[in-house]
Design a protein around this motif. Structure first.
Motif, PDB file in Angstrom:
ATOM      1  N   ALA A 181       0.732  -1.190  -0.023  1.00  0.00           N
ATOM      2  CA  ALA A 181      -0.060   0.008  -0.038  1.00  0.00           C
ATOM      3  C   ALA A 181       0.728   1.195  -0.056  1.00  0.00           C
ATOM      4  N   ALA A 182       2.042   1.229   0.684  1.00  0.00           N
ATOM      5  CA  ALA A 182       2.940   2.298   0.861  1.00  0.00           C
ATOM      6  C   ALA A 182       3.194   2.904  -0.769  1.00  0.00           C
ATOM      7  N   HIS A 183       3.124   2.107  -1.657  1.00  0.00           N
ATOM      8  CA  HIS A 183       3.530   2.534  -3.176  1.00  0.00           C
ATOM      9  C   HIS A 183       2.257   3.478  -3.777  1.00  0.00           C
ATOM     10  N   LYS A 184       1.187   3.028  -3.295  1.00  0.00           N
ATOM     11  CA  LYS A 184      -0.113   3.702  -3.683  1.00  0.00           C
ATOM     12  C   LYS A 184      -0.145   3.592  -5.286  1.00  0.00           C
ATOM     13  N   ALA A 185       0.043   2.448  -5.882  1.00  0.00           N
ATOM     14  CA  ALA A 185      -0.074   2.231  -7.086  1.00  0.00           C
ATOM     15  C   ALA A 185      -1.505   1.616  -7.342  1.00  0.00           C
ATOM     16  N   THR A 186      -1.597   1.283  -8.635  1.00  0.00           N
ATOM     17  CA  THR A 186      -2.848   0.433  -8.758  1.00  0.00           C
ATOM     18  C   THR A 186      -2.905  -0.852  -8.236  1.00  0.00           C
ATOM     19  N   MET A 187      -3.755  -1.240  -7.369  1.00  0.00           N
ATOM     20  CA  MET A 187      -3.668  -2.668  -6.645  1.00  0.00           C
ATOM     21  C   MET A 187      -4.920  -3.493  -7.279  1.00  0.00           C
TER      22      MET A 187
ATOM     23  N   ASP B 193      -5.822   5.667  -7.388  1.00  0.00           N
ATOM     24  CA  ASP B 193      -6.213   6.683  -8.033  1.00  0.00           C
ATOM     25  C   ASP B 193      -6.648   6.616  -9.445  1.00  0.00           C
ATOM     26  N   ALA B 194      -6.162   5.290  -9.999  1.00  0.00           N
ATOM     27  CA  ALA B 194      -6.447   4.990 -11.508  1.00  0.00           C
ATOM     28  C   ALA B 194      -7.887   4.814 -11.613  1.00  0.00           C
TER      29      ALA B 194
ATOM     30  N   GLY C 148      -1.152   1.046   5.641  1.00  0.00           N
ATOM     31  CA  GLY C 148      -0.165   1.089   4.778  1.00  0.00           C
ATOM     32  C   GLY C 148       0.069   2.477   3.768  1.00  0.00           C
ATOM     33  N   GLY C 149      -0.710   3.126   3.614  1.00  0.00           N
ATOM     34  CA  GLY C 149      -0.746   4.574   3.083  1.00  0.00           C
ATOM     35  C   GLY C 149      -1.831   4.981   2.126  1.00  0.00           C
ATOM     36  N   TYR C 150      -2.716   4.271   1.627  1.00  0.00           N
ATOM     37  CA  TYR C 150      -3.878   4.736   0.874  1.00  0.00           C
ATOM     38  C   TYR C 150      -4.672   5.658   1.818  1.00  0.00           C
TER      39      TYR C 150
ATOM     40  N   THR D 151     -15.045   3.627  -2.141  1.00  0.00           N
ATOM     41  CA  THR D 151     -13.640   4.233  -1.589  1.00  0.00           C
ATOM     42  C   THR D 151     -12.716   3.204  -0.840  1.00  0.00           C
ATOM     43  N   VAL D 152     -11.664   3.309  -0.509  1.00  0.00           N
ATOM     44  CA  VAL D 152     -10.930   2.408   0.285  1.00  0.00           C
ATOM     45  C   VAL D 152     -11.361   2.155   1.738  1.00  0.00           C
ATOM     46  N   GLY D 153     -12.147   3.208   2.074  1.00  0.00           N
ATOM     47  CA  GLY D 153     -12.511   3.373   3.500  1.00  0.00           C
ATOM     48  C   GLY D 153     -13.976   2.744   3.641  1.00  0.00           C
ATOM     49  N   SER D 154     -14.527   2.404   2.363  1.00  0.00           N
ATOM     50  CA  SER D 154     -16.005   1.979   2.470  1.00  0.00           C
ATOM     51  C   SER D 154     -15.906   0.602   1.793  1.00  0.00           C
ATOM     52  N   LEU D 155     -14.770  -0.252   1.524  1.00  0.00           N
ATOM     53  CA  LEU D 155     -14.778  -1.343   0.817  1.00  0.00           C
ATOM     54  C   LEU D 155     -15.883  -2.280   1.448  1.00  0.00           C
ATOM     55  N   ALA D 156     -15.703  -2.752   2.703  1.00  0.00           N
ATOM     56  CA  ALA D 156     -16.622  -3.683   3.437  1.00  0.00           C
ATOM     57  C   ALA D 156     -17.886  -3.411   3.367  1.00  0.00           C
ATOM     58  N   ASP D 157     -18.194  -1.962   3.649  1.00  0.00           N
ATOM     59  CA  ASP D 157     -19.817  -1.674   3.557  1.00  0.00           C
ATOM     60  C   ASP D 157     -20.276  -1.837   1.920  1.00  0.00           C
ATOM     61  N   CYS D 158     -19.564  -1.432   1.158  1.00  0.00           N
ATOM     62  CA  CYS D 158     -19.950  -1.559  -0.333  1.00  0.00           C
ATOM     63  C   CYS D 158     -20.019  -2.913  -0.677  1.00  0.00           C
TER      64      CYS D 158
END
Ligand code: SAH
Length: 252
Positions: free
Chosen positions: A153-159, A226-227, A178-180, A203-210
């Motif tokens: 996550a530290a790289h903030k690349a597409t995962m 971000d991609a 990790g950084g997102y 969003t990353v913060g709402s993955l489980a809810d979604c």
């Protein structure tokens, strides 16, 4: 001869032409019934024997492959997506090599490609991200600590996260630790290219809810970064009129 074949990620017409031909010619087909579309078997020869590896152990699969080989039959071992990702293919190839059995390998459309298509998405946008991290949360199969989701996550690349839909609360915690940023765009795609495909943007913060709201519990990929927004990118240099390539001269 044993042919390992990538079945593609769902739709029966997403297999390669070569893979389709091998299925049509096979005497024996061992397919991963949990995720391979059974419609792919419709074109098999009359009398071809079919085994569903989802109900078998490695030893049972190998015994079918060896038995077919001894009888001089042609076998297709059909794996979901492309066998190179989470395909448990190496252990089969090693067992065949140990017995001197010949095999070859035909790739398939991995679900990470099918998911990009479902989202009309380019993972590698100039000035946004030029890398794709393909990984998973640790489950029964451990993930080496240096490859943890938190570390990547530290790289903030597409995962792209495989095999993690059942662990989304932990996944989003790890991504954020990790950084997102929790507001980083994310997507969940269920059964890309199947008739019951579902896509959900969050969003990353709402993955489980979604995932809960969309009733997605398995057979999905999580895309983060971000991609996912598909905006704010720079246009390509390759197609830039002021840029010469081996095939085209720059326009003055
Ligand atoms: N070799 C396969 C992956 C096998 S692991 C490939 O290349 O795609 C199985 C996991 O892949 C599933 O748990 C899910 O995370 C993902 N998967 C497989 N097919 C999928 C599909 N059509 N849509 C979304 N995810 C899929």
């Amino acid at each position: 001869m044993i042919h390992f074949v990538g079945a593609g990620c769902g739709a029966a017409d997403l297999i390669t032409v070569r893979g389709q031909r091998l299925i049509e010619e096979a005497d024996v087909i061992v397919y991963a019934g949990s995720l391979v579309n059974p419609a792919l078997l419709d074109k098999r020869k009359d009398g071809a024997r079919v085994y569903n590896s989802a109900e078998m152990t490695l030893e049972e699969v190998l015994s079918v492959l060896f038995d077919a080989e001894e009888k001089g039959l042609t076998t297709v071992r059909l794996h979901t997506g492309d066998p190179c990702l989470y395909g448990a293919i190496r252990e089969q190839m090693d067992a065949l090599e140990a017995r001197g059995v010949l095999y070859d390998y035909t790739p398939g459309v991995s679900s990470f490609c099918g998911v990009a298509a479902a989202l009309n998405m380019e993972y590698t946008l100039p000035n946004v991200s030029q890398s794709v991290v393909i990984t998973r949360m640790a489950g029964r199969t451990p993930v080496p600590e240096r490859e943890s989701v938190r570390a990547f996550a530290a790289h903030k690349a597409t995962m792209v996260l495989f095999l993690s839909t059942g662990l989304l609360t932990k996944t989003q915690e790890e991504l954020i630790a990790g950084g997102y940023d929790p507001e980083t765009p994310a997507a969940i795609v269920y059964k890309a290219s199947w008739p019951d495909e579902k896509t959900a943007l969050c969003t990353v913060g709402s993955l489980a809810d979604c995932a809960r709201e969309n009733d997605i519990k398995k057979t999905a990929l999580i895309i983060v970064g971000d991609a996912v927004k598909q905006s704010g990118y720079a246009r390509s240099e390759l197609y830039n009129p002021t840029f010469s390539t081996g095939f085209r001269k720059a326009k003055e």
